[in-house]
Design a protein around this motif. Structure first.
Motif, PDB file in Angstrom:
ATOM      1  N   ILE A   5      -6.578   1.951 -11.239  1.00  0.00           N
ATOM      2  CA  ILE A   5      -5.601   2.931 -11.910  1.00  0.00           C
ATOM      3  C   ILE A   5      -4.669   3.542 -11.133  1.00  0.00           C
ATOM      4  CG2 ILE A   5      -5.392   4.987 -13.361  1.00  0.00           C
ATOM      5  CD1 ILE A   5      -8.075   4.295 -14.580  1.00  0.00           C
ATOM      6  N   ARG A   6      -5.305   4.365  -9.933  1.00  0.00           N
ATOM      7  CA  ARG A   6      -4.199   4.843  -8.838  1.00  0.00           C
ATOM      8  C   ARG A   6      -3.447   3.801  -8.368  1.00  0.00           C
ATOM      9  NH1 ARG A   6      -8.937   7.106  -7.139  1.00  0.00           N
ATOM     10  NH2 ARG A   6      -8.725   6.154  -5.152  1.00  0.00           N
ATOM     11  N   SER A   7      -3.993   2.431  -7.985  1.00  0.00           N
ATOM     12  CA  SER A   7      -3.033   1.608  -7.467  1.00  0.00           C
ATOM     13  C   SER A   7      -2.129   0.957  -8.400  1.00  0.00           C
ATOM     14  CB  SER A   7      -3.978   0.232  -7.128  1.00  0.00           C
ATOM     15  OG  SER A   7      -4.850   0.457  -5.961  1.00  0.00           O
ATOM     16  N   ALA A   8      -2.304   1.059  -9.735  1.00  0.00           N
ATOM     17  CA  ALA A   8      -1.254   0.569 -10.581  1.00  0.00           C
ATOM     18  C   ALA A   8      -0.202   1.655 -10.605  1.00  0.00           C
ATOM     19  CB  ALA A   8      -2.008   0.383 -12.287  1.00  0.00           C
ATOM     20  N   GLU A   9      -0.760   3.161 -10.612  1.00  0.00           N
ATOM     21  CA  GLU A   9       0.352   4.277 -10.715  1.00  0.00           C
ATOM     22  C   GLU A   9       1.241   4.255  -9.553  1.00  0.00           C
ATOM     23  OE1 GLU A   9      -1.791   7.944 -12.718  1.00  0.00           O
ATOM     24  OE2 GLU A   9      -2.759   7.359 -10.754  1.00  0.00           O
ATOM     25  N   LEU A  10       0.820   3.894  -8.442  1.00  0.00           N
ATOM     26  CA  LEU A  10       1.427   3.678  -6.980  1.00  0.00           C
ATOM     27  C   LEU A  10       2.154   2.668  -6.971  1.00  0.00           C
ATOM     28  CD1 LEU A  10      -1.422   5.001  -4.836  1.00  0.00           C
ATOM     29  CD2 LEU A  10       0.584   6.591  -5.519  1.00  0.00           C
ATOM     30  N   GLY A  11       1.743   1.468  -7.442  1.00  0.00           N
ATOM     31  CA  GLY A  11       2.507   0.222  -7.309  1.00  0.00           C
ATOM     32  C   GLY A  11       2.109  -0.228  -5.876  1.00  0.00           C
ATOM     33  N   LYS A  12       1.152   0.365  -5.211  1.00  0.00           N
ATOM     34  CA  LYS A  12       0.513  -0.502  -3.893  1.00  0.00           C
ATOM     35  C   LYS A  12      -0.969   0.124  -3.826  1.00  0.00           C
ATOM     36  CE  LYS A  12       2.102   3.835  -1.525  1.00  0.00           C
ATOM     37  NZ  LYS A  12       2.858   4.328  -0.692  1.00  0.00           N
ATOM     38  N   VAL A  13      -1.768  -0.576  -3.177  1.00  0.00           N
ATOM     39  CA  VAL A  13      -3.303  -0.595  -3.077  1.00  0.00           C
ATOM     40  C   VAL A  13      -3.510   0.775  -2.636  1.00  0.00           C
ATOM     41  CG1 VAL A  13      -5.239  -1.299  -1.892  1.00  0.00           C
ATOM     42  CG2 VAL A  13      -3.459  -2.880  -2.387  1.00  0.00           C
ATOM     43  N   ALA A  14      -4.281   1.555  -3.354  1.00  0.00           N
ATOM     44  CA  ALA A  14      -4.560   3.009  -3.112  1.00  0.00           C
ATOM     45  C   ALA A  14      -5.622   2.954  -2.278  1.00  0.00           C
ATOM     46  CB  ALA A  14      -4.905   3.636  -4.298  1.00  0.00           C
ATOM     47  N   ARG A  61      -4.023 -18.743  -7.158  1.00  0.00           N
ATOM     48  CA  ARG A  61      -3.291 -18.690  -5.925  1.00  0.00           C
ATOM     49  C   ARG A  61      -2.687 -17.439  -5.748  1.00  0.00           C
ATOM     50  NH1 ARG A  61      -5.908 -22.677  -6.111  1.00  0.00           N
ATOM     51  NH2 ARG A  61      -5.414 -24.902  -5.539  1.00  0.00           N
ATOM     52  N   ARG A  62      -3.278 -16.400  -6.123  1.00  0.00           N
ATOM     53  CA  ARG A  62      -2.897 -15.114  -5.866  1.00  0.00           C
ATOM     54  C   ARG A  62      -4.020 -14.394  -5.082  1.00  0.00           C
ATOM     55  NH1 ARG A  62       0.955 -13.165  -9.670  1.00  0.00           N
ATOM     56  NH2 ARG A  62       1.044 -11.665  -8.415  1.00  0.00           N
ATOM     57  N   HIS A  63      -3.477 -13.304  -4.469  1.00  0.00           N
ATOM     58  CA  HIS A  63      -4.177 -12.075  -3.582  1.00  0.00           C
ATOM     59  C   HIS A  63      -4.955 -11.258  -4.592  1.00  0.00           C
ATOM     60  CE1 HIS A  63      -4.301 -10.126   0.569  1.00  0.00           C
ATOM     61  NE2 HIS A  63      -5.214 -10.875   0.333  1.00  0.00           N
ATOM     62  N   VAL A  64      -6.276 -11.378  -4.753  1.00  0.00           N
ATOM     63  CA  VAL A  64      -6.870 -10.553  -5.664  1.00  0.00           C
ATOM     64  C   VAL A  64      -8.028  -9.508  -5.059  1.00  0.00           C
ATOM     65  CG1 VAL A  64      -8.473 -10.614  -7.599  1.00  0.00           C
ATOM     66  CG2 VAL A  64      -6.835 -12.280  -7.443  1.00  0.00           C
ATOM     67  N   CYS A 102     -12.655  -7.967  -1.794  1.00  0.00           N
ATOM     68  CA  CYS A 102     -11.384  -7.136  -1.796  1.00  0.00           C
ATOM     69  C   CYS A 102     -10.848  -7.072  -0.329  1.00  0.00           C
ATOM     70  CB  CYS A 102     -11.749  -5.759  -2.230  1.00  0.00           C
ATOM     71  SG  CYS A 102     -10.340  -4.685  -2.266  1.00  0.00           S
ATOM     72  N   PRO A 103     -10.199  -8.107  -0.062  1.00  0.00           N
ATOM     73  CA  PRO A 103      -9.704  -8.418   1.105  1.00  0.00           C
ATOM     74  C   PRO A 103      -8.057  -7.686   1.286  1.00  0.00           C
ATOM     75  CG  PRO A 103      -9.094 -10.302  -0.117  1.00  0.00           C
ATOM     76  CD  PRO A 103      -9.902  -9.362  -0.923  1.00  0.00           C
ATOM     77  N   LEU A 104      -7.835  -6.902   0.269  1.00  0.00           N
ATOM     78  CA  LEU A 104      -6.545  -6.151   0.213  1.00  0.00           C
ATOM     79  C   LEU A 104      -6.423  -5.103   1.484  1.00  0.00           C
ATOM     80  CD1 LEU A 104      -6.152  -5.973  -3.596  1.00  0.00           C
ATOM     81  CD2 LEU A 104      -5.584  -8.006  -2.066  1.00  0.00           C
ATOM     82  N   ASN A 105      -5.234  -4.775   1.805  1.00  0.00           N
ATOM     83  CA  ASN A 105      -4.915  -3.930   2.636  1.00  0.00           C
ATOM     84  C   ASN A 105      -4.391  -2.544   1.964  1.00  0.00           C
ATOM     85  OD1 ASN A 105      -5.928  -5.173   5.137  1.00  0.00           O
ATOM     86  ND2 ASN A 105      -3.837  -6.403   4.707  1.00  0.00           N
ATOM     87  N   GLU A 106      -4.657  -1.353   2.430  1.00  0.00           N
ATOM     88  CA  GLU A 106      -4.157  -0.032   1.787  1.00  0.00           C
ATOM     89  C   GLU A 106      -2.795   0.092   1.888  1.00  0.00           C
ATOM     90  OE1 GLU A 106      -4.149   4.456   2.729  1.00  0.00           O
ATOM     91  OE2 GLU A 106      -5.969   3.492   3.006  1.00  0.00           O
ATOM     92  N   GLY A 107      -1.895   0.069   0.671  1.00  0.00           N
ATOM     93  CA  GLY A 107      -0.483   0.274   0.848  1.00  0.00           C
ATOM     94  C   GLY A 107       0.179  -1.029   0.538  1.00  0.00           C
ATOM     95  N   GLU A 108      -0.517  -2.296   0.387  1.00  0.00           N
ATOM     96  CA  GLU A 108      -0.171  -3.473  -0.034  1.00  0.00           C
ATOM     97  C   GLU A 108       0.500  -3.552  -1.384  1.00  0.00           C
ATOM     98  OE1 GLU A 108      -1.989  -8.193  -0.674  1.00  0.00           O
ATOM     99  OE2 GLU A 108      -3.002  -6.437   0.681  1.00  0.00           O
ATOM    100  N   PRO A 109       1.651  -4.238  -1.694  1.00  0.00           N
ATOM    101  CA  PRO A 109       1.974  -3.911  -2.873  1.00  0.00           C
ATOM    102  C   PRO A 109       1.209  -4.518  -3.977  1.00  0.00           C
ATOM    103  CG  PRO A 109       3.801  -4.860  -1.600  1.00  0.00           C
ATOM    104  CD  PRO A 109       2.568  -4.883  -0.554  1.00  0.00           C
TER     105      PRO A 109
END
Length: 420
Positions: free
Chosen positions: A407-416, A395-398, A291-298
């Motif tokens: 679920i919370r990230s999907a609700e927010l539209g950004k990484v929770a 070739r996507r950020h996963v 999970c290399p994603l950052n909080e708030g990332e779209p």
């Protein structure tokens, strides 16, 4: 003769001689060469086959099957199909090359002409009829292989494209690899940190234990100790698919849980085997890597069902999303088999799934089939397998997350925020 190093039973010779048709003869000739390369001394009958070559990779995929169809071939054992390259029942979701749809339809139809069942699932073990402990089978697809060997106690080697179909057309395979008792014995004992001491949510625990297990066990059959006594099949599915991704693991034994583990539990046996351990730090490291994603990332999408979702998982997801809705622009895909999808569609109690925005994908997995239209945001998933392969395939950020954080990230539209 190619078979001179392998003792052929009467059925093997009959297959080679064309008694059961030219397609079976051609397939058996290939298996004899395969068996000789694997060091087999004889063949064994299989009760079923699961075909991975039904996923279209190019013209050779069609050419190989088409030849057997032209020879009048029919499978000799119950044969299921693994996932396809695309969900042809929902062509409007497909974001890849348009010609892939027709090519995949043709490849699937060719397999059906051979008598294969149109299951198109990577989790054939979730069907009502499944292999029994000790039963020899010829299965392809990494997560299906590790589940059948480990959780069901059936016996399959790692079959790949084309050898799987040859096995189905003959009902025979070389007695080698994990078909042999001596190759199923553990060669490594791995003690894992407990769920409680890991300080991880339950779903993330099994995904990361599997990922760490695969990395530690390359070249070994591990005996895993320390899993919760109430571990269920969906959790073993998650663990096994992660281990098959990180280390090509085809068989593990889990103490107190899997059918063959008990015979290796005596101290004399364990004392003769080298040991390793999986720590809480190892699991947190695996979680961070996946999970290399950052909080708030779209976030563009939430993708679940790698391996395919079970009915129990759909029920849990429905309860989790009740009264909630994904943000506008965020797609939610859950992959499963046609059989389970039909049950989901018919179950009025699963209405929260549709209200949240879930699209049920069949016949494929979304880490191989491009369906997410918005390419600007990340994809969140609960699957270690998806997080391992998705970035390279799509070739996507996963990012791997707990179900609740997805679920919370999907609700927010950004990484929770991380919920650990």
């Amino acid at each position: 003769m190619a078979a001179e190093l392998i003792e052929l039973a009467p059925i093997d010779q009959a297959l080679l001689d064309g008694t059961h048709g030219q397609a079976a003869a051609r397939a058996m000739a290939m298996l004899v060469r395969y068996g000789r390369a694997s060091g087999a001394r004889e063949f064994v009958s299989v009760a079923s086959a699961h075909i991975d070559g039904c996923l279209y990779h190019g013209p050779s995929s069609i050419d190989f099957v088409e030849r057997f169809v032209s020879l009048g071939g029919r499978v000799r054992v119950p044969t299921t199909l693994n996932v396809a390259a695309v969900d042809v029942t929902h062509p409007e979701w497909h974001c890849g090359p348009a010609n892939l749809l027709d090519a995949q339809r043709q490849l699937t139809e060719l397999h059906l002409q051979l008598g294969c069942k149109p299951t198109l699932t990577c989790a054939p073990y979730q069907r009502v009829i499944r292999p029994r402990a000790g039963e020899h089978i010829a299965w392809a697809e990494s997560n299906a292989i590790v589940f059948a060997n480990s959780v069901l106690g059936a016996r399959t080697d790692r079959y790949g494209d084309f050898t799987d179909l040859c096995a189905a057309l003959t009902g025979r395979v070389p007695l080698a690899g994990l078909h042999l008792e001596e190759n199923r014995r553990p060669t490594l004992v791995i003690d894992t940190v407990s769920l409680q001491r890991s300080e991880l949510p339950r779903d993330l625990y099994f995904a990361t234990v599997g990922y760490a297990l695969g990395a530690l066990s390359q070249g070994h059959v591990p005996l895993l100790r320390g899993l919760p006594a109430d571990t269920n099949e969906d959790e073993l599915k998650s663990l096994g698919s992660a281990a098959a991704s990180s280390g090509a693991l085809a068989l593990f034994h889990a103490e107190g849980l899997t059918p063959e583990a008990a015979q290796f539990a005596d101290q004399a046996t364990l004392a003769s085997i080298s040991g390793q351990s999986i720590s809480a730090a190892d699991l947190h490291q695996a979680a961070a890597k996946l999970c290399p994603l950052n909080e708030g990332e779209p976030v563009s999408a939430m993708c679940l069902g790698t391996p395919h979702y079970s009915m129990t998982e759909f029920q849990a997801l429905s309860a989790a999303v009740r009264g909630r809705r994904a943000a506008s622009g965020v797609e939610v895909f859950v992959s499963t088999s046609r059989e389970i999808a039909a049950s989901v569609d018919a179950d009025e109690h699963l209405a929260p799934l549709r209200e949240f925005g879930v699209k049920v994908v069949v016949d494929t997995c979304t880490y191989v089939s491009p369906v997410v239209r918005d390419t600007t945001g990340a994809i969140v998933t609960t699957s270690a397998k998806y997080a391992h392969y998705g970035p390279g395939n799509l070739r996507r950020h996963v990012g791997l997350m707990t179900l609740q954080r997805c679920i919370r990230s999907a609700e927010l539209g950004k990484v929770a925020p991380d919920d650990r």
